[in-house]
Design an enzyme around this catalytic site. Structure first.
Site, PDB file in Angstrom:
ATOM      1  N   ARG A 181       0.892  -1.264  -0.301  1.00  0.00           N
ATOM      2  CA  ARG A 181      -0.171   0.067   0.026  1.00  0.00           C
ATOM      3  C   ARG A 181       0.884   1.179  -0.074  1.00  0.00           C
ATOM      4  O   ARG A 181       1.933   1.422   0.607  1.00  0.00           O
ATOM      5  CB  ARG A 181      -0.970   0.119   1.398  1.00  0.00           C
ATOM      6  CG  ARG A 181      -2.240  -1.157   1.344  1.00  0.00           C
ATOM      7  CD  ARG A 181      -3.006  -0.728   0.099  1.00  0.00           C
ATOM      8  NE  ARG A 181      -4.239  -1.698  -0.103  1.00  0.00           N
ATOM      9  CZ  ARG A 181      -4.119  -2.788  -1.065  1.00  0.00           C
ATOM     10  NH1 ARG A 181      -3.015  -2.745  -1.878  1.00  0.00           N
ATOM     11  NH2 ARG A 181      -5.190  -3.658  -0.973  1.00  0.00           N
TER      12      ARG A 181
ATOM     13  N   HIS B 140       0.411  -0.415 -10.375  1.00  0.00           N
ATOM     14  CA  HIS B 140      -0.302  -1.184  -9.452  1.00  0.00           C
ATOM     15  C   HIS B 140      -0.541  -2.546 -10.347  1.00  0.00           C
ATOM     16  O   HIS B 140      -1.994  -2.836 -10.543  1.00  0.00           O
ATOM     17  CB  HIS B 140      -1.646  -0.341  -9.180  1.00  0.00           C
ATOM     18  CG  HIS B 140      -2.238  -0.794  -7.907  1.00  0.00           C
ATOM     19  ND1 HIS B 140      -2.571  -0.204  -6.867  1.00  0.00           N
ATOM     20  CD2 HIS B 140      -2.098  -2.153  -7.605  1.00  0.00           C
ATOM     21  CE1 HIS B 140      -3.453  -0.835  -6.126  1.00  0.00           C
ATOM     22  NE2 HIS B 140      -3.067  -2.199  -6.343  1.00  0.00           N
TER      23      HIS B 140
END
Length: 310
Positions: free
Chosen positions: A225, A273
């Protein structure tokens, strides 16, 4: 008994999920009506992703569970309208994808491949890298993804230490927890892999002080994250040489803004991502199993602890 299942994920993926969910539910012998548009009062289960159209769960008064398609829960767990049980996605597709990405990036840095890939001048004589058995890799976060990545790295003969908020015992991994445990792990880590969830306790877990605990020239790999790292502290550590390189797949703001210094820093690799993504075929099997369990009165798999935040 028939159940009504509302798909509330990315609308572009509905045709794929419609087929995958129908097949997985049929394999469990479940009679289900699948749709991306059902009256809220008729919905028994919601198959959900934060990039879908449902943000208010209050109208779904009869929903028995909200079944998440993402491993991360920070974008939904604080939603005050979410009163139904919520499960996060843990499946073999996500785990395998993350493990492949992590091991690939660790090997890239371990072997020093960038010096050959990006060279502009003829270079022939270079020292050989150490063997994996002489390289320590730290994995912060020992949940399903972290433990799988740690075990894969250990299978390659790396010395692997791990840290988690709660004590863990994983064969072959030197496991630590707590504040002192974090310092112990970081102090020996030549390569650090971040696979923690985002919670109040983990935000900025790699701040200026903790980056200073690392051996000089360590490498950071973050597919977990974005907020786990203090961006400005990382940039300062990169500029000073305390951190040799950072390979980052997740960010505080996504897509990463065009003017963010990570894009142009010579010692940062940005990937968009892509470390792990939910595969509809494997995710559908997890969703179907949870619906089967719920209908049979069995505990749901991967139920989120609202207080812990994951």
């Amino acid at each position: 008994m028939s159940v009504n299942v509302l798909y509330a994920g990315n609308e572009k993926l509905w045709p794929v999920y419609e087929v995958a969910l129908a097949q997985a539910l049929a394999e469990h012998g479940l009679d289900a009506t699948l749709s991306c548009d059902l009256p809220p009062a008729q919905v028994d289960y919601i198959v959900y992703a934060p990039n879908g159209k449902v943000q208010d769960f209050a109208p779904f008064t009869g929903a028995k569970a909200v079944l998440g398609l993402w491993a991360g829960v920070e974008k939904v767990v604080g939603n005050p309208t979410l009163t139904q049980p919520y499960t996060r996605m843990v499946d073999d597709g996500l785990t395998e994808g993350m493990t492949e990405w992590v091991t690939g990036q660790v090997l890239r840095h371990h072997l020093g491949l960038d010096r050959y890939i990006h060279r502009t001048d003829p270079i022939w004589h270079q020292p050989a890298p150490p063997l994996a058995r002489d390289r320590t890799v730290a994995v912060l976060g020992l949940g399903a993804l972290g433990s799988a990545a740690a075990q894969a790295l250990r299978a390659l003969n790396f010395k692997v230490c791990g840290w988690s908020r709660r004590p863990k015992d994983i064969a072959g991994i030197d496991c630590h927890s707590g504040d002192e445990g974090l310092r112990t792990v970081l102090a020996q880590a030549e390569i650090v892999v971040l696979l923690l969830p985002k919670t109040q306790a983990t935000e900025n877990i790699l701040n200026a002080e903790r980056l200073g605990w690392l051996p000089k020239g360590a490498v950071i790999i973050n597919p977990g994250r974005g907020p786990l790292i203090d961006d400005q502290a990382l940039l300062a550590a990169l500029d000073s040489g305390q951190v040799a390189h950072a390979t980052l797949d997740v960010f505080r703001v996504e897509p990463l803004p065009d003017d963010h210094p990570f894009w142009t820093h010579p010692n940062v690799t940005v990937t968009p991502h892509i470390a792990a993504d939910t595969r509809p075929s494997s995710a559908a099997r997890v969703v179907a199993e949870n619906i089967r369990r719920s209908e049979a009165g069995e505990p749901l798999l991967h139920l989120v602890d609202r207080d812990a935040g994951y």
